[in-house]
Design a protein around this motif. Structure first.
Motif, PDB file in Angstrom:
ATOM      1  N   GLN A   1      14.422  28.816  54.702  1.00 14.18           N
ATOM      2  CA  GLN A   1      13.720  29.053  53.453  1.00 14.18           C
ATOM      3  C   GLN A   1      14.419  30.206  52.723  1.00 14.18           C
ATOM      4  OE1 GLN A   1      10.904  26.883  52.712  1.00 14.18           O
ATOM      5  NE2 GLN A   1      12.113  25.984  54.377  1.00 14.18           N
ATOM      6  N   TYR A   2      15.067  29.901  51.606  1.00 11.62           N
ATOM      7  CA  TYR A   2      15.888  30.876  50.918  1.00 11.62           C
ATOM      8  C   TYR A   2      15.072  31.697  49.924  1.00 11.62           C
ATOM      9  CZ  TYR A   2      19.865  28.489  52.934  1.00 11.62           C
ATOM     10  OH  TYR A   2      20.755  27.963  53.817  1.00 11.62           O
ATOM     11  N   THR A   3      15.419  32.989  49.845  1.00 12.88           N
ATOM     12  CA  THR A   3      14.824  33.870  48.847  1.00 12.88           C
ATOM     13  C   THR A   3      15.815  33.982  47.688  1.00 12.88           C
ATOM     14  OG1 THR A   3      15.826  35.922  49.653  1.00 12.88           O
ATOM     15  CG2 THR A   3      13.840  35.160  50.790  1.00 12.88           C
ATOM     16  N   ALA A   4      15.551  34.929  46.787  1.00  8.47           N
ATOM     17  CA  ALA A   4      16.501  35.171  45.696  1.00  8.47           C
ATOM     18  C   ALA A   4      17.623  36.107  46.125  1.00  8.47           C
ATOM     19  CB  ALA A   4      15.763  35.763  44.497  1.00  8.47           C
ATOM     20  N   GLY A   5      17.558  36.602  47.375  1.00  2.42           N
ATOM     21  CA  GLY A   5      18.516  37.597  47.830  1.00  2.42           C
ATOM     22  C   GLY A   5      19.841  37.019  48.288  1.00  2.42           C
ATOM     23  N   TYR A   6      20.848  37.898  48.379  1.00  5.09           N
ATOM     24  CA  TYR A   6      22.167  37.480  48.838  1.00  5.09           C
ATOM     25  C   TYR A   6      22.938  38.690  49.365  1.00  5.09           C
ATOM     26  CZ  TYR A   6      23.226  39.111  44.082  1.00  5.09           C
ATOM     27  OH  TYR A   6      23.301  39.852  42.926  1.00  5.09           O
TER      28      TYR A   6
ATOM     29  N   ASN B   1      15.339  41.507  39.212  1.00  3.61           N
ATOM     30  CA  ASN B   1      16.221  40.392  38.877  1.00  3.61           C
ATOM     31  C   ASN B   1      17.515  40.550  39.647  1.00  3.61           C
ATOM     32  OD1 ASN B   1      18.183  38.708  37.552  1.00  3.61           O
ATOM     33  ND2 ASN B   1      16.812  38.583  35.793  1.00  3.61           N
ATOM     34  N   ALA B   2      17.892  39.522  40.414  1.00  7.12           N
ATOM     35  CA  ALA B   2      19.062  39.612  41.294  1.00  7.12           C
ATOM     36  C   ALA B   2      20.382  39.719  40.542  1.00  7.12           C
ATOM     37  CB  ALA B   2      19.109  38.400  42.223  1.00  7.12           C
ATOM     38  N   SER B   3      20.393  39.509  39.246  1.00  9.15           N
ATOM     39  CA  SER B   3      21.626  39.589  38.466  1.00  9.15           C
ATOM     40  C   SER B   3      21.679  40.828  37.577  1.00  9.15           C
ATOM     41  CB  SER B   3      21.783  38.331  37.601  1.00  9.15           C
ATOM     42  OG  SER B   3      20.716  38.229  36.672  1.00  9.15           O
TER      43      SER B   3
ATOM     44  N   SER C   1      35.695  36.347  40.533  1.00  5.61           N
ATOM     45  CA  SER C   1      34.877  37.102  41.472  1.00  5.61           C
ATOM     46  C   SER C   1      33.438  36.601  41.488  1.00  5.61           C
ATOM     47  CB  SER C   1      34.899  38.584  41.095  1.00  5.61           C
ATOM     48  OG  SER C   1      33.939  39.308  41.832  1.00  5.61           O
ATOM     49  N   ILE C   2      32.779  36.728  42.646  1.00  3.26           N
ATOM     50  CA  ILE C   2      31.358  36.391  42.746  1.00  3.26           C
ATOM     51  C   ILE C   2      30.494  37.652  42.668  1.00  3.26           C
ATOM     52  CG2 ILE C   2      31.763  34.313  44.112  1.00  3.26           C
ATOM     53  CD1 ILE C   2      30.955  35.940  46.608  1.00  3.26           C
ATOM     54  N   ILE C   3      31.124  38.820  42.503  1.00  4.72           N
ATOM     55  CA  ILE C   3      30.403  40.096  42.476  1.00  4.72           C
ATOM     56  C   ILE C   3      30.553  40.742  41.105  1.00  4.72           C
ATOM     57  CG2 ILE C   3      30.277  42.430  43.441  1.00  4.72           C
ATOM     58  CD1 ILE C   3      31.214  41.315  46.096  1.00  4.72           C
ATOM     59  N   ASP C   4      29.452  41.158  40.527  1.00  7.39           N
ATOM     60  CA  ASP C   4      29.487  41.891  39.270  1.00  7.39           C
ATOM     61  C   ASP C   4      29.431  43.391  39.572  1.00  7.39           C
ATOM     62  OD1 ASP C   4      26.810  41.285  40.194  1.00  7.39           O
ATOM     63  OD2 ASP C   4      26.066  42.284  38.389  1.00  7.39           O
ATOM     64  N   ASN C   5      30.227  44.172  38.850  1.00 10.92           N
ATOM     65  CA  ASN C   5      30.261  45.613  39.067  1.00 10.92           C
ATOM     66  C   ASN C   5      29.032  46.299  38.490  1.00 10.92           C
ATOM     67  OD1 ASN C   5      32.751  45.767  40.382  1.00 10.92           O
ATOM     68  ND2 ASN C   5      33.863  45.765  38.440  1.00 10.92           N
ATOM     69  N   PRO C   6      28.660  47.438  39.050  1.00 13.67           N
ATOM     70  CA  PRO C   6      27.601  48.247  38.431  1.00 13.67           C
ATOM     71  C   PRO C   6      28.036  48.713  37.043  1.00 13.67           C
ATOM     72  CG  PRO C   6      28.070  49.000  40.669  1.00 13.67           C
ATOM     73  CD  PRO C   6      29.156  48.038  40.298  1.00 13.67           C
ATOM     74  N   PRO C   7      27.095  49.106  36.202  1.00 15.23           N
ATOM     75  CA  PRO C   7      27.441  49.565  34.848  1.00 15.23           C
ATOM     76  C   PRO C   7      28.455  50.698  34.878  1.00 15.23           C
ATOM     77  CG  PRO C   7      25.074  49.264  35.049  1.00 15.23           C
ATOM     78  CD  PRO C   7      25.645  49.099  36.421  1.00 15.23           C
ATOM     79  N   GLY C   8      29.502  50.573  34.065  1.00 13.34           N
ATOM     80  CA  GLY C   8      30.497  51.619  33.945  1.00 13.34           C
ATOM     81  C   GLY C   8      31.563  51.629  35.018  1.00 13.34           C
ATOM     82  N   PHE C   9      31.481  50.731  35.997  1.00 14.53           N
ATOM     83  CA  PHE C   9      32.447  50.718  37.096  1.00 14.53           C
ATOM     84  C   PHE C   9      33.520  49.673  36.787  1.00 14.53           C
ATOM     85  CE2 PHE C   9      34.207  49.624  41.204  1.00 14.53           C
ATOM     86  CZ  PHE C   9      34.308  50.859  41.839  1.00 14.53           C
TER      87      PHE C   9
END
Length: 350
Positions: free
Chosen positions: A205-210, A271-273, A335-343
């Motif tokens: 059972q999948y959540t919104a997490g990853y 929100n996971a995104s 990429s499948i990863i988004d950087n934090p703001p300003g990074f």
């Protein structure tokens, strides 16, 4: 519900058929025929086929996993998935009764089953694992009724497997390199694990997490590694970044960081995104690591996997797994990863 004797399903376990079958469908390296009236649910980890009768509280379920890289033996793969897919889902008090292993189209197929308890219900669980070409796939059947015996039999007879690829590197024979003659690790490699909250009727059972990790190995001998953990069970987001150099020597991949850090960030609107605010530094520590590695090609999906084995726990890859850690080559280089703001790095989503 009456107790189902083991022979009911075991009499249905036959050699996997490789002949044509009406209305056959394909998932990853497995093809099958969907029984009439059954529901089908797909996700990144596998596929579930099921039929239920709420009035009688009866059900029949089939789970087909996606093929994953494995250096373990066929017996080890069966034992591991018996624990993960069967015993973690329902109560099984006996060891599985095993059938004679078979070899089908380049795969070693092992099957076994046992009676189980699921609350007030009892039933029969059967697991088939196929191991070949440095990968493995599993099929789980669970039912607490005799009602769907013929449908399960037809399903088993419809199963077919794509012949596994044999070209592997590391301790194997075929090395894959790019046109410039650089090490075959050059490129973007990604690992995306979806968070689960447990299993229901044998299906996660999948959540919104990853939990995402990725390596970018450049042809100049430098690399970038990033990870992002967004878990529904944690209040914060973990982000880590490091860069450095790498060396390939035979079947060893040596990763040598020269900078890196980890950070905790708040969530925004759950929100996971989305990112919130930077909270504090984490205890993430870049570490030089010697990996045993191999790259495997899967003809069924026309894809490559990088399997790295540090023989220990690492900050980058997590808790040690005897089969190593598998990263899929990105087809697009995105990429499948988004950087934090300003990074900013040289690896950004486009």
């Amino acid at each position: 519900m009456k107790h189902i004797k083991i022979f009911l399903l075991f009499n249905m376990i036959v050699a996997i058929s490789f002949t044509s079958f009406a209305q056959k469908q394909t998932f990853d390296v497995v093809s099958y025929a969907l029984p009439k009236g059954w529901q089908e649910l797909k996700n990144e980890a596998g596929i579930q086929l099921s039929i239920t009768d709420k009035k009688n509280a009866s059900y029949a379920i089939v789970v087909i996993t996606k093929a994953t890289a494995s250096t373990a033996s066929a017996t080890e793969n069966f034992n591991n998935d018996w624990l993960k897919l069967v015993k973690s889902t329902v109560q099984v008090n006996t060891e599985p009764i095993m059938q004679q292993p078979t070899n089908e189209n380049g795969w070693e197929v092992i099957s076994g089953g046992a009676n189980y308890a699921d609350g007030a219900n009892t039933g029969m669980a059967t697991l088939l694992t196929a191991t070949g070409g440095g990968q493995m796939v599993s099929v789980v059947l669970m039912t607490n009724t005799k009602q769907h015996q013929n449908e399960l039999l037809a399903f088993l007879n419809s199963l077919a497997l794509t012949k596994p690829a044999q070209n592997e590197i590391g301790n194997a024979t075929t090395t894959i390199a790019n046109q410039a003659g650089k090490p075959s690790v050059v490129g973007l490699w990604c690992d995306n694990h979806l968070e689960t909250s447990g299993y229901y009727n044998g299906f996660p059972q999948y959540t919104a997490g990853y939990f995402r990790r990725e390596y970018l190995f450049k042809d100049d001998g430098t690399y970038i590694f990033r990870l992002k953990n967004w878990s529904t069970l944690m209040k914060e987001i973990l982000f880590a970044y490091e860069s450095g150099t790498y060396v390939v020597q035979a079947n060893q991949l040596i990763v040598i960081p020269n900078q890196g850090r980890g950070e905790w960030w708040s969530k925004k609107d759950n929100n996971a995104s989305l990112w919130g605010n930077r909270l504090k530094a984490s205890d993430y520590k870049p570490e030089k690591t010697n990996y045993i590695f191999e790259i495997k090609y899967y003809s069924g999906t026309d894809s490559y996997s990088l399997i790295i084995n540090p023989k220990k726990n690492t900050e980058r890859d997590g808790t040690y797994n005897q089969n190593g850690f598998s990263y899929a080559r990105s087809r697009t280089g995105k990429s499948i990863i988004d950087n934090p703001p300003g990074f900013k790095t040289s690896l950004e989503n486009k």
